[in-house]
Design an enzyme around this catalytic site. Structure first.
Site, PDB file in Angstrom:
ATOM      1  N   HIS A 188       0.827  -1.214   0.000  1.00 43.16           N
ATOM      2  CA  HIS A 188       0.000   0.000   0.000  1.00 43.16           C
ATOM      3  C   HIS A 188       0.859   1.261   0.000  1.00 43.16           C
ATOM      4  CE1 HIS A 188      -3.322  -2.727   0.596  1.00 43.16           C
ATOM      5  NE2 HIS A 188      -2.808  -3.155   1.730  1.00 43.16           N
TER       6      HIS A 188
ATOM      7  N   GLY B  63       3.471  -0.960  -6.510  1.00 40.91           N
ATOM      8  CA  GLY B  63       4.327  -0.174  -5.623  1.00 40.91           C
ATOM      9  C   GLY B  63       5.778  -0.144  -6.045  1.00 40.91           C
ATOM     10  N   GLY B  64       6.356   1.050  -6.020  1.00 43.66           N
ATOM     11  CA  GLY B  64       7.783   1.214  -6.254  1.00 43.66           C
ATOM     12  C   GLY B  64       8.197   1.283  -7.709  1.00 43.66           C
TER      13      GLY B  64
END
Length: 245
Positions: free
Chosen positions: A140, A172-173
């Protein structure tokens, strides 16, 4: 026109102004450019919300006020006393939610059910056992639990556990096309992006988001070519070297 130091100063100043204007008109070339642009223009409370939470009292107070006025629409199943045990605002966390709720969801829809927030092989196995069609490996945005693993670090053991029984996605990322390549090489079916979309919206609305996606696509294709992959079917785990602790 005769040259004088004074006229040189004026010309220099004009050149500087022109350079500044030109810089603002130049296209942003990588996602970090969009991030800088968005940070300079978003309200601090908005930026902090996406960047990982409050770091000053004013932001903290604004966040608490937002919770008081808005969180009641999120969930309705829990008892207020239970929420207080977790140290969070009422109705923002439901401790009664469990894996059995997937069966309830399956009784309501024929649509595929995808579980987001999986970070361990144990939860991945439970997701398979409960008949979901896919899982999203996600922390998240790193905004929930300090010290939680990066999604790219958790991806490998989850893919190995699932063994192709359901699809695995990564969230994410993702900041470059090579990040996309790494995720696909480890075994993700696709990737999701969050914050970069916000940066693109701040920059130029819908067109800004299109630019974000185009940059990622171009970088991904270049990364594939440099890695010797002629198509996505040639992307495999041999492209990734895992660090040894």
């Amino acid at each position: 026109m005769a040259w004088t130091p004074y006229s040189r100063t004026l010309n220099y100043q004009g050149a500087q102004d022109g350079l500044i204007q030109m810089c603002f008109k130049m296209s942003l070339v990588c996602l970090s450019d969009f991030e800088v642009y968005a940070k300079e223009r978003l309200p601090k409370t908005t930026w902090d919300y996406y960047a990982a939470g409050a770091d000053e009292c004013c932001t903290r107070d604004d966040n608490l006020m937002a919770y008081k006025s808005n969180v009641t629409i999120l969930l309705h199943k829990q008892d207020h006393s239970e929420a207080e045990l977790y140290g969070v605002p009422a109705n923002s966390l439901d401790p009664s939610i469990c894996w059995k709720d997937i069966c309830w969801l399956q009784s309501l829809t024929r649509l595929p059910i995808i579980i987001k927030g999986i970070l361990t092989k144990e939860d991945a196995e439970l997701a398979v056992e409960h008949g979901v069609q896919g899982i999203i490996v996600s922390n998240h945005g790193g905004r929930q639990l300090d010290g939680g693993p990066a999604t790219i670090d958790a991806l490998s053991e989850i893919v190995d556990t699932v063994q192709g029984r359901i699809e695995v996605y990564l969230d994410g990322g993702i900041r470059t096309g090579s990040d996309v390549l790494k995720a696909l090489a480890i075994g993700a079916k696709c990737v999701f992006i969050g914050r970069p979309v916000v940066w693109g919206l701040v920059y130029k609305g819908e067109e800004g988001v299109k630019e974000i996606l185009q940059i990622l696509n171009d970088e991904f294709r270049l990364s594939m070519a440099l890695a010797g992959c002629r198509n996505i079917f040639e992307i495999n785990r041999n492209l990734v070297q895992f660090s040894k602790l």
